[in-house]
Design an enzyme around this catalytic site. Structure first.
Site, PDB file in Angstrom:
ATOM      1  CB  SER A 137      33.363 -25.849  32.214  1.00 31.75           C
ATOM      2  OG  SER A 137      32.931 -25.300  33.259  1.00 31.75           O
TER       3      SER A 137
ATOM      4  CD  GLU B  35      31.980 -25.441  38.488  1.00 26.50           C
ATOM      5  OE1 GLU B  35      31.870 -26.493  39.328  1.00 26.50           O
ATOM      6  OE2 GLU B  35      31.658 -24.246  38.884  1.00 26.50           O
TER       7      GLU B  35
ATOM      8  CE1 TYR C  92      29.307 -29.515  33.345  1.00 26.40           C
ATOM      9  CE2 TYR C  92      30.381 -28.034  34.810  1.00 26.40           C
ATOM     10  CZ  TYR C  92      29.817 -28.396  33.420  1.00 26.40           C
ATOM     11  OH  TYR C  92      29.759 -27.267  32.479  1.00 26.40           O
TER      12      TYR C  92
HETATM   13  P1  NAP Z   1      22.371 -25.980  28.604  1.00 27.98           P
HETATM   14  O1  NAP Z   1      21.533 -24.840  28.370  1.00 27.98           O
HETATM   15  O2  NAP Z   1      22.137 -27.092  29.880  1.00 27.98           O
HETATM   16  O3  NAP Z   1      22.375 -26.975  27.508  1.00 27.98           O
HETATM   17  C1  NAP Z   1      22.558 -28.397  27.316  1.00 27.98           C
HETATM   18  C2  NAP Z   1      22.437 -29.169  26.210  1.00 27.98           C
HETATM   19  O4  NAP Z   1      22.868 -30.462  26.077  1.00 27.98           O
HETATM   20  C3  NAP Z   1      20.586 -29.074  25.814  1.00 27.98           C
HETATM   21  O5  NAP Z   1      20.448 -28.865  24.438  1.00 27.98           O
HETATM   22  C4  NAP Z   1      20.555 -30.323  26.141  1.00 27.98           C
HETATM   23  O6  NAP Z   1      19.221 -31.107  25.738  1.00 27.98           O
HETATM   24  C5  NAP Z   1      21.721 -31.442  25.664  1.00 27.98           C
HETATM   25  N1  NAP Z   1      22.039 -32.443  26.243  1.00 27.98           N
HETATM   26  C6  NAP Z   1      22.307 -32.812  27.419  1.00 27.98           C
HETATM   27  N2  NAP Z   1      22.181 -34.416  27.440  1.00 27.98           N
HETATM   28  C7  NAP Z   1      22.295 -34.762  26.426  1.00 27.98           C
HETATM   29  C8  NAP Z   1      22.357 -35.985  25.570  1.00 27.98           C
HETATM   30  N3  NAP Z   1      22.699 -37.111  26.567  1.00 27.98           N
HETATM   31  N4  NAP Z   1      22.591 -36.146  24.235  1.00 27.98           N
HETATM   32  C9  NAP Z   1      22.411 -35.158  23.544  1.00 27.98           C
HETATM   33  N5  NAP Z   1      22.021 -33.738  24.067  1.00 27.98           N
HETATM   34  C10 NAP Z   1      22.246 -33.754  25.407  1.00 27.98           C
HETATM   35  O7  NAP Z   1      23.832 -25.634  28.532  1.00 27.98           O
HETATM   36  P2  NAP Z   1      24.585 -24.268  28.311  1.00 27.98           P
HETATM   37  O8  NAP Z   1      24.485 -23.264  29.369  1.00 27.98           O
HETATM   38  O9  NAP Z   1      24.021 -23.932  26.779  1.00 27.98           O
HETATM   39  O10 NAP Z   1      25.966 -24.846  27.760  1.00 27.98           O
HETATM   40  C11 NAP Z   1      26.577 -25.291  26.656  1.00 27.98           C
HETATM   41  C12 NAP Z   1      27.793 -26.311  27.095  1.00 27.98           C
HETATM   42  O11 NAP Z   1      29.026 -25.228  27.581  1.00 27.98           O
HETATM   43  C13 NAP Z   1      27.488 -27.545  28.087  1.00 27.98           C
HETATM   44  O12 NAP Z   1      28.393 -28.317  27.640  1.00 27.98           O
HETATM   45  C14 NAP Z   1      28.167 -26.697  29.169  1.00 27.98           C
HETATM   46  O13 NAP Z   1      28.672 -27.682  30.163  1.00 27.98           O
HETATM   47  C15 NAP Z   1      29.293 -25.855  28.800  1.00 27.98           C
HETATM   48  N6  NAP Z   1      29.561 -24.638  29.490  1.00 27.98           N
HETATM   49  C16 NAP Z   1      28.407 -23.685  29.799  1.00 27.98           C
HETATM   50  C17 NAP Z   1      29.111 -22.447  30.675  1.00 27.98           C
HETATM   51  C18 NAP Z   1      27.683 -21.634  30.966  1.00 27.98           C
HETATM   52  O14 NAP Z   1      28.204 -20.788  31.847  1.00 27.98           O
HETATM   53  N7  NAP Z   1      26.518 -21.387  30.438  1.00 27.98           N
HETATM   54  C19 NAP Z   1      30.201 -22.325  30.955  1.00 27.98           C
HETATM   55  C20 NAP Z   1      31.334 -23.206  30.579  1.00 27.98           C
HETATM   56  C21 NAP Z   1      30.888 -24.378  29.787  1.00 27.98           C
HETATM   57  P3  NAP Z   1      17.658 -30.684  26.332  1.00 27.98           P
HETATM   58  O15 NAP Z   1      17.421 -29.327  25.839  1.00 27.98           O
HETATM   59  O16 NAP Z   1      17.037 -32.020  25.895  1.00 27.98           O
HETATM   60  O17 NAP Z   1      18.018 -30.813  27.883  1.00 27.98           O
HETATM   61  O1  G4F Z   2      24.635 -20.869  38.506  1.00 27.08           O
HETATM   62  P1  G4F Z   2      25.228 -21.835  38.957  1.00 27.08           P
HETATM   63  O2  G4F Z   2      24.383 -23.095  39.312  1.00 27.08           O
HETATM   64  O3  G4F Z   2      26.638 -22.289  38.064  1.00 27.08           O
HETATM   65  P2  G4F Z   2      27.941 -22.842  38.140  1.00 27.08           P
HETATM   66  O4  G4F Z   2      27.730 -24.000  39.362  1.00 27.08           O
HETATM   67  O5  G4F Z   2      28.857 -22.119  38.544  1.00 27.08           O
HETATM   68  O6  G4F Z   2      28.100 -23.684  36.790  1.00 27.08           O
HETATM   69  C1  G4F Z   2      27.744 -22.904  35.755  1.00 27.08           C
HETATM   70  O7  G4F Z   2      28.970 -22.433  35.159  1.00 27.08           O
HETATM   71  C2  G4F Z   2      29.887 -23.229  34.782  1.00 27.08           C
HETATM   72  C3  G4F Z   2      31.226 -22.681  34.470  1.00 27.08           C
HETATM   73  O8  G4F Z   2      32.095 -22.262  35.560  1.00 27.08           O
HETATM   74  C4  G4F Z   2      29.265 -24.238  33.722  1.00 27.08           C
HETATM   75  F1  G4F Z   2      30.285 -25.187  33.375  1.00 27.08           F
HETATM   76  C5  G4F Z   2      27.992 -24.901  34.277  1.00 27.08           C
HETATM   77  O9  G4F Z   2      27.721 -25.810  33.089  1.00 27.08           O
HETATM   78  C6  G4F Z   2      27.056 -24.082  34.665  1.00 27.08           C
HETATM   79  O10 G4F Z   2      26.676 -23.385  33.599  1.00 27.08           O
HETATM   80  O11 G4F Z   2      26.020 -21.578  40.509  1.00 27.08           O
HETATM   81  C7  G4F Z   2      26.839 -20.363  40.727  1.00 27.08           C
HETATM   82  C8  G4F Z   2      27.059 -20.078  41.966  1.00 27.08           C
HETATM   83  C9  G4F Z   2      27.451 -21.411  42.841  1.00 27.08           C
HETATM   84  O12 G4F Z   2      28.583 -21.132  43.734  1.00 27.08           O
HETATM   85  C10 G4F Z   2      26.271 -21.918  43.666  1.00 27.08           C
HETATM   86  O13 G4F Z   2      26.836 -22.706  44.963  1.00 27.08           O
HETATM   87  O14 G4F Z   2      25.887 -19.816  42.928  1.00 27.08           O
HETATM   88  C11 G4F Z   2      25.711 -20.382  44.077  1.00 27.08           C
HETATM   89  N1  G4F Z   2      24.357 -20.579  44.357  1.00 27.08           N
HETATM   90  C12 G4F Z   2      23.675 -20.137  45.501  1.00 27.08           C
HETATM   91  N2  G4F Z   2      22.377 -20.239  45.657  1.00 27.08           N
HETATM   92  C13 G4F Z   2      23.357 -21.366  43.928  1.00 27.08           C
HETATM   93  C14 G4F Z   2      22.067 -21.002  44.541  1.00 27.08           C
HETATM   94  N3  G4F Z   2      23.434 -21.680  42.494  1.00 27.08           N
HETATM   95  C15 G4F Z   2      22.130 -22.577  42.211  1.00 27.08           C
HETATM   96  N4  G4F Z   2      22.162 -23.238  40.960  1.00 27.08           N
HETATM   97  N5  G4F Z   2      20.914 -22.300  42.878  1.00 27.08           N
HETATM   98  C16 G4F Z   2      20.955 -21.666  44.015  1.00 27.08           C
HETATM   99  O15 G4F Z   2      19.827 -21.530  44.674  1.00 27.08           O
END
Ligand code: NAP
Ligand code: G4F
Length: 320
Positions: free
Chosen positions: A122, A124, A146
């Site tokens: 990520s 992050e 995280y």
């Molecule tokens: P998500 O929608 O939150 O999905 C996370 C998945 O992990 C869900 O299927 C969840 O199951 C499963 N999970 C959580 N805890 C588990 C456990 N203990 N054992 C087995 N499965 C478990 O996340 P996403 O947005 O699809 O992201 C996919 C991956 O990419 C994650 O690793 C995230 O950290 C990473 N990532 C995401 C982004 C982004 O912007 N979306 C960016 C960079 C990296 P449940 O459905 O049961 O909760």
């Molecule tokens: O949407 P966010 O919660 O995503 P964040 O923290 O960037 O993390 C996501 O992206 C990562 C990749 O860079 C993944 F690895 C991670 O698993 C996840 O998918 O927040 C985005 C921004 C933050 O700066 C937060 O402070 O939005 C700001 N924000 C402002 N108000 C808020 C809110 N975020 C959330 N969730 N809720 C609010 O009300």
């Protein structure tokens, strides 16, 4: 080809499953047991994938599943992925998001070290950014439990690659969104609430830091990059991003104006959404992915906002 997807019930897992099915893969999805159904995102493909209960915190369930299936590829997408919860549940986050990745590697090392492993790394990890834009060479400075957990997972993948000659690849993905994004994440929270306000179902939108800036892409574009990394001859790490940055405020502006509304009339600050440490700005340079894998993002920021707002409006109208 046989692929295991951990986290198949999540946003990315659902899109990756669709993508691999189109490529004629046998898809095996790992999901954790829950007292309620968590298949909302994959109901439309449930009869085409094989679903198996396993948990990233349970080594034995991973060993048995990988042994039984004998996959060619494993995509490790499961994680405790919500940054704020990583402060309230840091040990759980480390157990799932950091050590979970190690458990996958240990299973693969013992069962068949030729299985390829993709790790959902990520942006992050860059946290308090040391360079703008961020590349594969930018040093990490994570700002949450995280982010720290993802740094461990990143390095343990690299370590097993170098120690045991295993095919492990880290996709350093910047934020990517879609109508399937979880409702807690800021983009979906904005589009869903804006649509509710438009329909008279809600009066205001409570947010934290509006000045945070992110590099937001479209999830279906990003799962293709995961697959391309796994087909590359040598295992490497790649940044996947759009190289464009926008603030949360800009996201609000676009989402509300698409509905003919002014965000300033509805968005209010609620301090409970501020974080103990913020990641102020992320912007990724995807030059390496473009050059080596031929990958680039297709959907623009404005198109992404529109896709998400329209989908939420449509969904809410149907529910009404
Ligand atoms: P998500 O929608 O939150 O999905 C996370 C998945 O992990 C869900 O299927 C969840 O199951 C499963 N999970 C959580 N805890 C588990 C456990 N203990 N054992 C087995 N499965 C478990 O996340 P996403 O947005 O699809 O992201 C996919 C991956 O990419 C994650 O690793 C995230 O950290 C990473 N990532 C995401 C982004 C982004 O912007 N979306 C960016 C960079 C990296 P449940 O459905 O049961 O909760
Ligand atoms: O949407 P966010 O919660 O995503 P964040 O923290 O960037 O993390 C996501 O992206 C990562 C990749 O860079 C993944 F690895 C991670 O698993 C996840 O998918 O927040 C985005 C921004 C933050 O700066 C937060 O402070 O939005 C700001 N924000 C402002 N108000 C808020 C809110 N975020 C959330 N969730 N809720 C609010 O009300």
């Amino acid at each position: 080809m046989k692929a295991i997807i951990t986290g198949i019930t999540g946003q990315d897992g659902s899109y990756l499953a669709e993508f691999l099915l189109k490529k004629n893969y046998d898809v095996y999805g790992l999901y954790r047991r829950s007292s309620v159904d968590t298949f909302e995102r994959i109901n439309h493909i449930k009869d085409k994938v094989n679903l198996i209960t396993a948990d990233l915190t349970d080594q034995n369930s991973l060993n048995e599943t990988i042994k039984d299936i004998g996959p060619d590829e494993i995509y490790n997408l499961a994680a405790q992925s919500f940054v704020p919860v990583s402060w309230t549940q840091p040990a759980l986050t480390a157990n799932v998001t950091a050590v979970g990745a190690l458990r996958i590697l240990e299973a693969v090392r013992h069962i068949n070290p030729k299985i390829k492993v993709y790790q959902a790394s990520s942006s992050e990890m860059f946290g308090k950014v040391q360079e703008i834009p961020q590349t594969e060479k930018t040093p990490f400075y994570p700002r949450s439990p995280y982010g720290v957990s993802k740094v461990f997972a990143f390095w343990i993948m690299k370590n097993y690659r170098e120690s045991y000659n295993m095919f492990t690849t880290n996709g350093i993905l910047f934020n990517h969104e879609s109508p399937r994004r979880g409702l807690q994440f800021v983009t979906r929270k904005i589009t869903n609430t804006a649509a509710k306000i438009k329909l008279g179902l809600q009066k205001e939108l409570l947010l934290g830091n509006l000045d945070a800036k992110r590099d937001w892409g479209y999830a279906p574009d990003y799962v293709e990059a995961m697959w391309l990394m796994m087909q590359h001859k040598i295992p490497e790490d790649f940044v996947v991003a759009t190289n464009e940055v926008h603030s949360v405020r800009e996201f609000c502006e676009h989402a509300f104006s698409h509905l003919g509304l002014n965000y300033e009339d509805y968005v209010k600050l609620d301090k409970k959404f501020l974080r103990p440490a913020e990641v102020d700005q992320l912007i990724g340079d995807y030059g390496k992915a473009e050059k080596v894998l031929g990958w680039k993002p297709r959907v623009t920021f404005k198109e992404l906002v529109k896709i998400m707002v329209d989908a939420d409006l449509e969904k809410l109208k149907k529910e009404q």
